[in-house]
Design an enzyme around this catalytic site. Structure first.
Site, PDB file in Angstrom:
ATOM      1  N   ASP A  82       3.625 -60.230  -1.762  1.00 52.51           N
ATOM      2  CA  ASP A  82       4.682 -61.577  -1.676  1.00 52.51           C
ATOM      3  C   ASP A  82       3.907 -62.999  -1.162  1.00 52.51           C
ATOM      4  O   ASP A  82       3.190 -63.690  -1.534  1.00 52.51           O
ATOM      5  CB  ASP A  82       5.865 -61.451  -2.050  1.00 52.51           C
ATOM      6  CG  ASP A  82       6.072 -63.418  -2.453  1.00 52.51           C
ATOM      7  OD1 ASP A  82       5.808 -63.559  -3.309  1.00 52.51           O
ATOM      8  OD2 ASP A  82       7.901 -63.128  -2.686  1.00 52.51           O
ATOM      9  N   SER A  83       4.058 -62.539   0.761  1.00 49.51           N
ATOM     10  CA  SER A  83       3.361 -63.548   1.403  1.00 49.51           C
ATOM     11  C   SER A  83       2.152 -63.811   1.324  1.00 49.51           C
ATOM     12  O   SER A  83       2.193 -65.179   1.618  1.00 49.51           O
ATOM     13  CB  SER A  83       4.150 -62.704   2.650  1.00 49.51           C
ATOM     14  OG  SER A  83       5.533 -63.098   2.655  1.00 49.51           O
ATOM     15  N   ASP A 110      13.055 -58.223  -8.925  1.00 54.94           N
ATOM     16  CA  ASP A 110      12.458 -57.392  -7.588  1.00 54.94           C
ATOM     17  C   ASP A 110      13.847 -57.671  -6.393  1.00 54.94           C
ATOM     18  O   ASP A 110      14.344 -58.808  -6.597  1.00 54.94           O
ATOM     19  CB  ASP A 110      11.717 -58.298  -6.934  1.00 54.94           C
ATOM     20  CG  ASP A 110      10.846 -57.671  -5.749  1.00 54.94           C
ATOM     21  OD1 ASP A 110      11.067 -57.170  -5.038  1.00 54.94           O
ATOM     22  OD2 ASP A 110      10.954 -58.774  -4.557  1.00 54.94           O
ATOM     23  N   GLY A 157       7.505 -55.903   1.653  1.00 59.75           N
ATOM     24  CA  GLY A 157       6.935 -56.225   2.627  1.00 59.75           C
ATOM     25  C   GLY A 157       5.649 -55.948   3.801  1.00 59.75           C
ATOM     26  O   GLY A 157       5.444 -55.815   4.551  1.00 59.75           O
ATOM     27  N   GLY A 212       8.202 -61.567   4.925  1.00 58.45           N
ATOM     28  CA  GLY A 212       7.517 -62.847   5.594  1.00 58.45           C
ATOM     29  C   GLY A 212       6.095 -62.839   6.248  1.00 58.45           C
ATOM     30  O   GLY A 212       5.505 -62.056   5.969  1.00 58.45           O
ATOM     31  N   ASN A 257       4.099 -54.120  -2.264  1.00 51.75           N
ATOM     32  CA  ASN A 257       4.924 -54.824  -2.948  1.00 51.75           C
ATOM     33  C   ASN A 257       4.176 -56.169  -2.715  1.00 51.75           C
ATOM     34  O   ASN A 257       3.806 -56.123  -1.020  1.00 51.75           O
ATOM     35  CB  ASN A 257       6.408 -55.544  -2.567  1.00 51.75           C
ATOM     36  CG  ASN A 257       7.006 -54.417  -3.835  1.00 51.75           C
ATOM     37  OD1 ASN A 257       6.834 -53.709  -4.127  1.00 51.75           O
ATOM     38  ND2 ASN A 257       8.261 -54.102  -3.289  1.00 51.75           N
TER      39      ASN A 257
HETATM   40  O1  G3H Z   1      11.550 -59.899  -1.019  1.00 48.19           O
HETATM   41  C1  G3H Z   1      11.465 -60.311  -1.468  1.00 48.19           C
HETATM   42  C2  G3H Z   1       9.728 -61.636  -1.397  1.00 48.19           C
HETATM   43  O2  G3H Z   1       8.895 -61.643  -1.151  1.00 48.19           O
HETATM   44  C3  G3H Z   1      11.090 -62.732  -2.857  1.00 48.19           C
HETATM   45  O3  G3H Z   1      11.330 -63.239  -2.157  1.00 48.19           O
HETATM   46  O4  G3H Z   1      13.579 -64.668  -2.600  1.00 48.19           O
HETATM   47  O5  G3H Z   1      11.533 -65.696  -1.604  1.00 48.19           O
HETATM   48  O6  G3H Z   1      11.624 -65.311  -4.225  1.00 48.19           O
HETATM   49  P1  G3H Z   1      12.082 -64.993  -2.749  1.00 48.19           P
HETATM   50  P1  13P Z   2       5.421 -59.545   1.594  1.00 49.23           P
HETATM   51  O1  13P Z   2       6.388 -60.945   2.130  1.00 49.23           O
HETATM   52  O2  13P Z   2       5.400 -58.631   3.352  1.00 49.23           O
HETATM   53  O3  13P Z   2       5.039 -60.070   1.258  1.00 49.23           O
HETATM   54  O4  13P Z   2       6.853 -58.648   1.071  1.00 49.23           O
HETATM   55  C1  13P Z   2       7.264 -58.782  -0.054  1.00 49.23           C
HETATM   56  C2  13P Z   2       8.037 -58.300  -1.098  1.00 49.23           C
HETATM   57  O5  13P Z   2       8.325 -57.276  -0.365  1.00 49.23           O
HETATM   58  C3  13P Z   2       8.665 -57.925  -1.756  1.00 49.23           C
HETATM   59  O6  13P Z   2       9.952 -57.469  -2.776  1.00 49.23           O
HETATM   60 ZN    ZN Z   3      10.686 -56.935  -0.910  1.00 50.44          ZN
END
Ligand code: G3H
Ligand code: 13P
Ligand code: ZN
Length: 325
Positions: A272-273, A98, A228, A195, A270
Site C-alpha cells: 500500500d505505502s 483488508d 507491511g 507505513g 500486501n
Molecule cells: O494495512 C493498512 C493499509 O495500509 C491500509 O491503510 O487504513 O490508511 O487505508 P488505511
Molecule cells: P505497507 O504499508 O508496507 O504498504 O503495507 C500494506 C499492508 O499491509 C496492507 O494491509
Molecule cells: Zn496490513
C-alpha cells in the site's frame, strides 16, 4: 445479498494453491481511487498475473462501501475488454477486505460482493482472536468467501490499531489457530510493519525468514500472508524530498528478502505505502515543474502510468507472479 460470483470475482483458494506449488506470491495491492484501481488492474493484465485488490475499512469509507464492489466490477469489465483487444488472457481478480475490524463490517462486505475478507483479531487475546475468526469463517464459507486471519501484531499503524513493538508470531501457536478457526490463510508478523518507516536508520533492514521457516514447519503447505511489505524505493523518497517532502528516514523491506519469502509459503504480499509514496512524489514533481496545469486528468493520468510501471516491475521482481494466468 450480492454474490461476488455475479461480479466476476474469484476467492483466493485456487490462486493460493497454484502460488504455493509455483513458488510465487499473488500481489495484494491496496487502492483508494479510480486511477489507482486502473493502474493495478492494467499492470496485472499486462503481466498476466492474478491479482488481489484490497480495500481497508478507511478505503471503504472513503469510496463508499456499498458501491465499492460495483466500481471494481467496472474495472473487471475494462480488464476483459482490454484483454480482448490485446489478445491476452483475462486475469483472475479477488476483491478483498483488508484488516476487517469486526464481524459487522466483514458481513457487510461479504453481503455486498467481496470474495475474500481478512478478520484482524491480532490485537485481541488469543482465545478472543480464535472465537472472532471462527465466527467469520463460519459465515464466510457459507457463501464461498475465503478468510485471512492474523496471529502476531505488526509494528506501525494499521487503521485504528497502533502497535509500538513488533510482536513476532509464535510458531508454536499457528497450527492450533489454523485448526480451531478454519482460516484459509494466515497473516504473520516476522518483522515487517505498515507505513514508510519500517526500520531504524543505521540498522540492517531485514525480516525474520528464520521465524517464517519455523511457522512453515508447523503448518506445511498452508498459505501465509505478509503485511507491511512495501519496499519504499529510494528513488521516490528522493523525488518527494526534492520537491518539498520531508521523508528523510523512510526505509522499507528489501525486495530480495520478499522474493525469498514468496518462493516459500508466502502466497500473498500486501503493498500500500509504495503506491502512496509514488503518487505523492509524482504529483509533487508535476506541480513543481508545471505551474499552469489544471486538468486532473493530466496529472492523475501521469500518476496512473507511473504506478502501472511500478506494479509490473513488482510482479516480476518480487512476487514472481507474472505469466501465471
Ligand atoms: O494495512 C493498512 C493499509 O495500509 C491500509 O491503510 O487504513 O490508511 O487505508 P488505511
Ligand atoms: P505497507 O504499508 O508496507 O504498504 O503495507 C500494506 C499492508 O499491509 C496492507 O494491509
Ligand atoms: Zn496490513
Amino acid at each position: 445479498m450480492l454474490s461476488y460470483k455475479k461480479l466476476g470475482f474469484v476467492n483466493t483458494r485456487a490462486l493460493f494453491k497454484k502460488a504455493l506449488s509455483g513458488g510465487y506470491a499473488v500481489p495484494a495491492y491496496n487502492f483508494n481511487n479510480l486511477e489507482g484501481l486502473q493502474a493495478i488492474v492494467l499492470a496485472c493484465l499486462e503481466s498476466q498475473s492474478p491479482v488481489i485488490l484490497q480495500a481497508s475499512k478507511s478505503a471503504c469509507n472513503y469510496v463508499d462501501q456499498s458501491i465499492l464492489p460495483h466500481l471494481v466490477y467496472g474495472a473487471v469489465l475494462m480488464m476483459k475488454r482490454v484483454a480482448k483487444e490485446k489478445k491476452l488472457k483475462p486475469i483472475p481478480v479477488v476483491l478483498h477486505l483488508d484488516h476487517g475490524p469486526d464481524f459487522k463490517m466483514v458481513k457487510q462486505c461479504i453481503d455486498s460482493g467481496f470474495s475474500s475478507v481478512m478478520i484482524d483479531g491480532s490485537s485481541l487475546k488469543y482465545k478472543d482472536n480464535v472465537a472472532l475468526t471462527k465466527k467469520v469463517v463460519d459465515y464466510a464459507h457459507k457463501y464461498g468467501v475465503t478468510v485471512e486471519g492474523e496471529l502476531g501484531e505488526l509494528a506501525g499503524v494499521e487503521d485504528d490499531v497502533v502497535a509500538e513493538l513488533s510482536d513476532y508470531t509464535n510458531p508454536k501457536t499457528v497450527a492450533d489457530f489454523v485448526l480451531r478457526t478454519g482460516v484459509d490463510s494466515l497473516a504473520v508478523s516476522i518483522g515487517t510493519s505498515h507505513g514508510v518507516h519500517k526500520f531504524k536508520p543505521g540498522v540492517n533492514p531485514h525480516i525474520r525468514l528464520d521465524i517464517l521457516k519455523e511457522i512453515e514447519k508447523q503448518i506445511p503447505n498452508f498459505p501465509i500472508v505478509l503485511h507491511g511489505a512495501s519496499s519504499v524505493p529510494h528513488r521516490y523518497v528522493g523525488e518527494a524530498n526534492k520537491y518539498g517532502a520531508n521523508l528523510i528516514k523512510a526505509i522499507g523491506v528489501p525486495e530480495d528478502q520478499l522474493r525469498v519469502a514468496a518462493g516459500q509459503a508466502v502466497c500473498k504480499i500486501n503493498i500500500d505505502s509504495d503506491s502512496r509514496l509514488i503518487t505523492t512524489a509524482t504529483l509533487r514533481k508535476i506541480f513543481a515543474e508545471n505551474k499552469t496545469v489544471v486538468d486532473p486528468r493530466e496529472y492523475l493520468g501521469e500518476v496512473r502510468d507511473v504506478l502501472k510501471e511500478f506494479y509490473i516491475n513488482k510482479n516480476k521482481i518480487v512476487m514472481g507472479s507474472n505469466d501465471r494466468v
